[in-house]
Design a protein around this motif. Structure first.
Motif, PDB file in Angstrom:
ATOM      1  N   LYS A  65       0.818  -1.216   0.000  1.00 38.15           N
ATOM      2  CA  LYS A  65       0.000   0.000   0.000  1.00 38.15           C
ATOM      3  C   LYS A  65       0.851   1.265   0.000  1.00 38.15           C
ATOM      4  O   LYS A  65       1.901   1.328   0.628  1.00 38.15           O
ATOM      5  N   GLU A  66       0.332   2.265  -0.719  1.00 37.56           N
ATOM      6  CA  GLU A  66       0.991   3.567  -0.757  1.00 37.56           C
ATOM      7  C   GLU A  66       0.323   4.432   0.304  1.00 37.56           C
ATOM      8  O   GLU A  66      -0.850   4.804   0.151  1.00 37.56           O
ATOM      9  N   VAL A  67       1.047   4.715   1.359  1.00 37.51           N
ATOM     10  CA  VAL A  67       0.456   5.471   2.459  1.00 37.51           C
ATOM     11  C   VAL A  67       1.264   6.751   2.697  1.00 37.51           C
ATOM     12  O   VAL A  67       0.889   7.829   2.256  1.00 37.51           O
ATOM     13  N   CYS A  68       2.401   6.620   3.380  1.00 37.20           N
ATOM     14  CA  CYS A  68       3.169   7.826   3.712  1.00 37.20           C
ATOM     15  C   CYS A  68       4.194   8.189   2.652  1.00 37.20           C
ATOM     16  O   CYS A  68       4.572   9.340   2.520  1.00 37.20           O
ATOM     17  N   GLU A  69       4.671   7.186   1.936  1.00 32.51           N
ATOM     18  CA  GLU A  69       5.702   7.376   0.901  1.00 32.51           C
ATOM     19  C   GLU A  69       6.988   7.976   1.457  1.00 32.51           C
ATOM     20  O   GLU A  69       7.697   8.681   0.762  1.00 32.51           O
ATOM     21  N   CYS A 103       8.514   2.006  -0.975  1.00 34.18           N
ATOM     22  CA  CYS A 103       8.381   3.417  -1.371  1.00 34.18           C
ATOM     23  C   CYS A 103       9.723   4.124  -1.328  1.00 34.18           C
ATOM     24  O   CYS A 103       9.851   5.224  -1.845  1.00 34.18           O
ATOM     25  N   CYS A 134      10.878  -1.040   2.824  1.00 31.34           N
ATOM     26  CA  CYS A 134       9.808  -0.142   2.386  1.00 31.34           C
ATOM     27  C   CYS A 134       9.990   0.080   0.886  1.00 31.34           C
ATOM     28  O   CYS A 134      10.971   0.713   0.467  1.00 31.34           O
ATOM     29  N   GLY A 166       8.739   6.004   4.218  1.00 35.56           N
ATOM     30  CA  GLY A 166       9.357   5.012   5.085  1.00 35.56           C
ATOM     31  C   GLY A 166       8.902   5.067   6.519  1.00 35.56           C
ATOM     32  O   GLY A 166       9.586   4.555   7.406  1.00 35.56           O
ATOM     33  N   ALA A 167       7.745   5.663   6.770  1.00 34.29           N
ATOM     34  CA  ALA A 167       7.325   5.860   8.158  1.00 34.29           C
ATOM     35  C   ALA A 167       6.214   4.930   8.617  1.00 34.29           C
ATOM     36  O   ALA A 167       5.914   4.891   9.812  1.00 34.29           O
ATOM     37  N   CYS A 168       5.588   4.168   7.710  1.00 39.18           N
ATOM     38  CA  CYS A 168       4.403   3.411   8.135  1.00 39.18           C
ATOM     39  C   CYS A 168       4.464   1.914   7.853  1.00 39.18           C
ATOM     40  O   CYS A 168       3.732   1.146   8.449  1.00 39.18           O
ATOM     41  N   GLY A 169       5.296   1.479   6.929  1.00 36.88           N
ATOM     42  CA  GLY A 169       5.417   0.051   6.633  1.00 36.88           C
ATOM     43  C   GLY A 169       4.298  -0.501   5.759  1.00 36.88           C
ATOM     44  O   GLY A 169       4.279  -1.698   5.468  1.00 36.88           O
ATOM     45  N   GLY A 170       3.375   0.356   5.323  1.00 41.19           N
ATOM     46  CA  GLY A 170       2.264  -0.144   4.496  1.00 41.19           C
ATOM     47  C   GLY A 170       2.725  -0.732   3.168  1.00 41.19           C
ATOM     48  O   GLY A 170       2.018  -1.530   2.559  1.00 41.19           O
ATOM     49  N   CYS A 171       3.897  -0.347   2.731  1.00 44.59           N
ATOM     50  CA  CYS A 171       4.400  -0.768   1.416  1.00 44.59           C
ATOM     51  C   CYS A 171       5.427  -1.884   1.532  1.00 44.59           C
ATOM     52  O   CYS A 171       6.179  -2.136   0.578  1.00 44.59           O
TER      53      CYS A 171
HETATM   54  S1  FES Z   1       4.212   4.015   2.219  1.00 44.51           S
HETATM   55 FE1  FES Z   1       4.673   4.292   4.328  1.00 44.51          FE
HETATM   56  S2  FES Z   1       6.599   3.301   4.539  1.00 44.51           S
HETATM   57 FE2  FES Z   1       6.204   3.205   2.408  1.00 44.51          FE
END
Ligand code: FES
Ligand code: FES
Length: 206
Positions: free
Chosen positions: A89-93, A112, A110, A95-100
């Motif tokens: 998933k594309e969330v913070c772009e 992103c 990450c 490296g702060a959330c791990g969604g990707c």
């Molecule tokens: S989108 Fe959040 S760490 Fe990559």
């Protein structure tokens, strides 16, 4: 006449950041360009990529895929927008959330924060490569059984990170589980069930 780089007071090392980035991209890209995939780039034979799209061969979930992207495109965008692999998933772009999160030679990263061109020559595993709806991986099945999500947006990243964790630590303590997924954020706050799911996948819970 231009000074040799080593005499430039602004750049005593004689190596600019731009030159460094170009060299980094060139090595990886030249090794994985679809045409000339067997070539080994030498700095003196540097190929400058971009700004136009270039064809890259990426190994994803065990299969080789060709994707034609500009060198500035991240691995995450290449997966989602060019290969239809939308699990990451594309969330913070940033490296702060791990969604990707995807696996890069077995290590969670990450996607992103990585350029697609830098993934050439490496094994990429996305959540789609861990299991299928008909045949879930043990971690995926444990997430379902433990109801370890609410909106589910963070789930693919947690599943990938947990899979990497269990490969390294098949029987992790709760503290090790927390540390293993510390880079992943669940905005719904489903952490206790996520930890339970990882324990279940590890066989620590019935
Ligand atoms: S989108 Fe959040 S760490 Fe990559
Ligand atoms: S389940 Fe919604 S962000 Fe984690």
């Amino acid at each position: 006449m231009a000074k040799p780089p080593s005499q430039d007071p602004r750049n005593p090392d004689g190596f600019s950041r731009r030159a460094f980035l170009k060299t980094m991209g060139v090595g990886a890209a030249a090794a994985g360009l679809v045409h000339g995939a067997s070539e080994v780039a030498h700095p003196s034979q540097a190929i400058i990529l971009g700004p136009d799209a270039v064809p890259l061969a990426l190994k994803i979930n065990g299969a080789l895929h060709t994707v034609t992207v500009e060198p500035r495109v991240t691995l995450l965008r290449a997966l989602r927008n060019h290969l239809g692999l939308t699990g990451a998933k594309e969330v913070c772009e940033r490296g702060a959330c791990g969604g990707c999160t995807v696996l890069f030679d077995g290590e969670p990263i990450c996607s992103c924060l990585m350029l697609a061109v830098d993934a050439v020559g490496h094994e990429i595993t996305t959540v789609e490569g861990l299991g299928t709806p008909e045949r879930l991986s043990p971690v995926q099945a444990a997430f379902v059984e433990c109801d370890a999500f609410q909106c589910g947006f963070c789930t693919p990243g947690f599943v990938v990170a947990s899979t990497a964790l269990l490969k390294k630590h098949p029987n992790p303590s709760l503290e090790e589980i927390k540390a293993g997924v510390a880079g992943n954020v669940c905005r719904c706050g489903t952490y206790s069930r996520i930890f339970e799911a990882v324990q279940k996948a590890a066989g620590q819970r019935g």
